[in-house]
Scaffold this motif. Structure first.
Motif, PDB file in Angstrom:
ATOM      1  N   TYR A 148      35.827  46.397  19.307  1.00 51.56           N
ATOM      2  CA  TYR A 148      36.013  44.977  19.051  1.00 51.56           C
ATOM      3  C   TYR A 148      37.453  44.643  18.672  1.00 51.56           C
ATOM      4  N   LEU A 149      38.243  45.650  18.298  1.00 48.14           N
ATOM      5  CA  LEU A 149      39.680  45.432  18.211  1.00 48.14           C
ATOM      6  C   LEU A 149      40.264  45.211  19.607  1.00 48.14           C
ATOM      7  N   LEU A 150      39.789  45.997  20.569  1.00 56.77           N
ATOM      8  CA  LEU A 150      40.225  45.799  21.954  1.00 56.77           C
ATOM      9  C   LEU A 150      39.824  44.413  22.454  1.00 56.77           C
ATOM     10  N   GLN A 151      38.594  43.995  22.123  1.00 54.40           N
ATOM     11  CA  GLN A 151      38.147  42.670  22.554  1.00 54.40           C
ATOM     12  C   GLN A 151      38.974  41.570  21.884  1.00 54.40           C
ATOM     13  N   PHE A 152      39.301  41.766  20.602  1.00 51.26           N
ATOM     14  CA  PHE A 152      40.087  40.759  19.886  1.00 51.26           C
ATOM     15  C   PHE A 152      41.484  40.608  20.488  1.00 51.26           C
ATOM     16  N   VAL A 153      42.095  41.726  20.844  1.00 51.32           N
ATOM     17  CA  VAL A 153      43.466  41.702  21.370  1.00 51.32           C
ATOM     18  C   VAL A 153      43.504  41.269  22.822  1.00 51.32           C
ATOM     19  N   TYR A 154      42.610  41.828  23.648  1.00 45.68           N
ATOM     20  CA  TYR A 154      42.694  41.612  25.088  1.00 45.68           C
ATOM     21  C   TYR A 154      41.676  40.614  25.626  1.00 45.68           C
ATOM     22  N   GLY A 155      40.708  40.237  24.812  1.00 44.97           N
ATOM     23  CA  GLY A 155      39.670  39.335  25.297  1.00 44.97           C
ATOM     24  C   GLY A 155      38.547  40.088  25.983  1.00 44.97           C
ATOM     25  N   SER A 156      37.512  39.369  26.359  1.00 45.35           N
ATOM     26  CA  SER A 156      36.325  40.007  26.934  1.00 45.35           C
ATOM     27  C   SER A 156      36.207  39.828  28.444  1.00 45.35           C
ATOM     28  N   ASP A 157      37.164  39.160  29.062  1.00 48.24           N
ATOM     29  CA  ASP A 157      37.090  38.925  30.506  1.00 48.24           C
ATOM     30  C   ASP A 157      37.401  40.201  31.283  1.00 48.24           C
ATOM     31  N   ARG A 158      36.756  40.327  32.426  1.00 49.75           N
ATOM     32  CA  ARG A 158      37.083  41.417  33.357  1.00 49.75           C
ATOM     33  C   ARG A 158      38.321  41.025  34.148  1.00 49.75           C
TER      34      ARG A 158
ATOM     35  N   LEU B 129      42.296  52.917  37.610  1.00 50.79           N
ATOM     36  CA  LEU B 129      43.041  53.048  38.859  1.00 50.79           C
ATOM     37  C   LEU B 129      42.088  53.139  40.047  1.00 50.79           C
ATOM     38  N   LEU B 130      40.942  53.793  39.830  1.00 52.26           N
ATOM     39  CA  LEU B 130      39.937  53.923  40.887  1.00 52.26           C
ATOM     40  C   LEU B 130      39.177  52.625  41.111  1.00 52.26           C
ATOM     41  N   ARG B 131      38.726  51.989  40.026  1.00 52.58           N
ATOM     42  CA  ARG B 131      37.882  50.799  40.138  1.00 52.58           C
ATOM     43  C   ARG B 131      38.681  49.525  40.417  1.00 52.58           C
ATOM     44  N   GLY B 132      39.905  49.472  39.916  1.00 53.08           N
ATOM     45  CA  GLY B 132      40.742  48.303  40.138  1.00 53.08           C
ATOM     46  C   GLY B 132      40.510  47.169  39.165  1.00 53.08           C
ATOM     47  N   THR B 133      39.571  47.329  38.227  1.00 58.09           N
ATOM     48  CA  THR B 133      39.295  46.294  37.220  1.00 58.09           C
ATOM     49  C   THR B 133      39.174  46.942  35.850  1.00 58.09           C
ATOM     50  N   ILE B 134      39.311  46.113  34.807  1.00 53.01           N
ATOM     51  CA  ILE B 134      39.228  46.624  33.438  1.00 53.01           C
ATOM     52  C   ILE B 134      38.495  45.610  32.570  1.00 53.01           C
ATOM     53  N   GLN B 135      37.727  46.126  31.610  1.00 49.51           N
ATOM     54  CA  GLN B 135      36.994  45.300  30.659  1.00 49.51           C
ATOM     55  C   GLN B 135      36.883  46.061  29.355  1.00 49.51           C
ATOM     56  N   PHE B 136      36.840  45.352  28.232  1.00 47.64           N
ATOM     57  CA  PHE B 136      36.976  45.996  26.925  1.00 47.64           C
ATOM     58  C   PHE B 136      35.898  47.033  26.630  1.00 47.64           C
ATOM     59  N   ASP B 137      34.696  46.906  27.205  1.00 47.09           N
ATOM     60  CA  ASP B 137      33.600  47.810  26.861  1.00 47.09           C
ATOM     61  C   ASP B 137      33.246  48.790  27.976  1.00 47.09           C
ATOM     62  N   PHE B 138      34.108  48.965  28.973  1.00 45.56           N
ATOM     63  CA  PHE B 138      33.721  49.820  30.093  1.00 45.56           C
ATOM     64  C   PHE B 138      33.602  51.289  29.660  1.00 45.56           C
ATOM     65  N   GLY B 139      34.398  51.711  28.677  1.00 43.30           N
ATOM     66  CA  GLY B 139      34.319  53.092  28.203  1.00 43.30           C
ATOM     67  C   GLY B 139      32.993  53.391  27.527  1.00 43.30           C
ATOM     68  N   TRP B 140      32.491  52.403  26.772  1.00 39.50           N
ATOM     69  CA  TRP B 140      31.180  52.570  26.125  1.00 39.50           C
ATOM     70  C   TRP B 140      30.088  52.712  27.168  1.00 39.50           C
ATOM     71  N   LEU B 141      30.179  51.938  28.250  1.00 42.22           N
ATOM     72  CA  LEU B 141      29.186  52.024  29.316  1.00 42.22           C
ATOM     73  C   LEU B 141      29.309  53.347  30.071  1.00 42.22           C
ATOM     74  N   LEU B 142      30.528  53.850  30.194  1.00 41.47           N
ATOM     75  CA  LEU B 142      30.758  55.117  30.892  1.00 41.47           C
ATOM     76  C   LEU B 142      30.334  56.309  30.042  1.00 41.47           C
ATOM     77  N   LEU B 143      30.218  56.108  28.720  1.00 37.73           N
ATOM     78  CA  LEU B 143      29.921  57.203  27.810  1.00 37.73           C
ATOM     79  C   LEU B 143      28.611  57.907  28.150  1.00 37.73           C
ATOM     80  N   LEU B 144      27.619  57.161  28.617  1.00 40.38           N
ATOM     81  CA  LEU B 144      26.335  57.769  28.951  1.00 40.38           C
ATOM     82  C   LEU B 144      26.489  58.794  30.073  1.00 40.38           C
ATOM     83  N   LEU B 145      27.286  58.457  31.088  1.00 43.03           N
ATOM     84  CA  LEU B 145      27.519  59.414  32.174  1.00 43.03           C
ATOM     85  C   LEU B 145      28.323  60.617  31.681  1.00 43.03           C
TER      86      LEU B 145
END
Length: 373
Positions: free
Chosen positions: A189-199, A292-308
């Motif tokens: 949520y520090l990342l969300q505060f600084v960069y916002g939640s938009d993709r 670099l692979l996906r071409g997009t970024i969002q503040f919570d993508f790492g949390w979603l990737l954590l399961l994999l």
């Protein structure tokens, strides 16, 4: 001969699930071959181009390398510190945002205002893609961004250790695990505060950026090739460090038997510090490469990737660095090739199904045992 047959029968009786998996795997293989041949017999077979199959395999290997690279830090943390670090996914996000922030600054230096480059909430809608962030047009920016992702995330991981984990070093694993969830929420949520939640779109498109490999019959994007080279380079560096340096020997000793390592005079706190620096840095680098692979970024993508990432660690063998690399490749290939049979919305389920099967049939994982080597 009779002894071999008897042993096989005993194995099947002891683990009936193994026979079911073998039958299911055989049916999927037959179906795949029938699809590639363009043959259809009832529910078996259909139509599948060789080009699509090659493309799926290649994409799976690329994704698998990124997941495996991210999982190395998680595996090191577990094997040396004995807890599952749930903030690891947000370290992946940290590396992506900081690394691409630096790449954006370099690629757009002199052309775009600094506030816009930092992409804070009120900084406008520009993105690295707007100024042509691409490995073929701004290779220096991409490379420096990768280094920045490693360094900054390593520093953040070490700071989290000093703030949250070091004071709890003697507590039980559950307490530290819960602390890691709290640390994950803080970072996210520090990342969300600084960069916002938009993709946001990150990389630019460049005409003729694909490289065609005739013998393989596949067309490889320049960014995919960059990811493969960078990921393999970091993995080889990790292998060299573990096998050829005093630090690597100390880390392997700590993973195998912490008490014995302390008795022999290994500086435990230095090893722990190195674990956070290396594990955090690799997590940040993997997040940067994933964007670099996906071409997009969002503040919570790492949390979603954590399961994999967890799936790869479990599949390869909890605590094994080489196991998580192999597990990441398997997860990546299953993730992409499963779309041959199921909709893409369910490909994560296929990856987790493979992990569950591994837990049922071989709980210790592909490389079995808690060991950094």
């Amino acid at each position: 001969m009779g002894t071999t047959e008897s042993s096989l029968v005993d194995t099947v009786r002891a683990r009936p699930g193994l026979l079911l998996v073998a039958v299911l795997g055989g049916l999927l293989l037959v179906d795949l071959l029938a699809k590639l041949a363009g043959v259809s017999v009832g529910p078996i077979g259909g139509a599948l181009s060789v080009d699509r199959f090659r493309s799926n395999l290649w994409s799976g290997l690329v994704i698998g390398l990124v997941i495996g690279l991210a999982g190395i830090g998680l595996s090191l943390t577990y094997s040396i510190l004995s807890f599952a670090n749930f903030s690891h996914g947000d370290l992946v996000s940290t590396g992506a945002f900081t690394g691409w922030g630096v790449a954006f600054l370099i690629a757009g230096f002199g052309d775009v205002p600094v506030r816009t480059l930092l992409s804070v909430r009120d900084a406008g809608s520009a993105s690295p893609g707007d100024i042509g962030a691409h490995i073929l047009t701004t290779p220096g920016a991409i490379l420096v961004g990768l280094v920045a992702a490693f360094v900054v995330t390593a520093a953040v991981a070490l700071a989290l250790d000093r703030a949250f984990y070091k004071p709890m070093r003697d507590r039980d694993g559950i307490s530290i695990l819960i602390a890691s969830i709290g640390a994950a929420l803080i970072v996210r949520y520090l990342l969300q505060f600084v960069y916002g939640s938009d993709r946001r779109g990150i990389t630019a498109s460049v005409d003729a950026s694909n490289l065609v490999f005739g013998p393989l019959g596949i067309s490889i994007d320049a960014h995919e090739l960059t990811i493969v080279v960078a990921a393999l380079g970091l993995m080889l560096a990790m292998h060299f460090m573990l096998q050829r340096t005093k630090l690597g020997t100390a880390m392997r000793a700590m993973a195998d038997n912490k008490d014995l390592a302390l008795i022999t005079g290994i500086p435990a706190e230095r090893v722990v510090t190195a674990t956070w620096i290396i594990g955090g840095g690799l997590a940040g680098a993997s997040g940067y490469l994933y964007v670099l692979l996906r071409g997009t970024i969002q503040f919570d993508f790492g949390w979603l990737l954590l399961l994999l990432i967890f799936a790869a660690v479990i599949l390869g063998g909890i605590g094994s660095v080489y196991g998580v690399i192999a597990g990441g490749l398997v997860i990546g290939v299953v993730f992409t090739t499963s779309t041959i049979w199921i909709p893409s919305d369910f490909n994560q389920a296929a990856a987790f199904a493979v992990m569950i099967l591994m837990l049922l049939l071989r709980p210790e994982g592909l490389f079995g045992g808690v060991s950094t080597a």
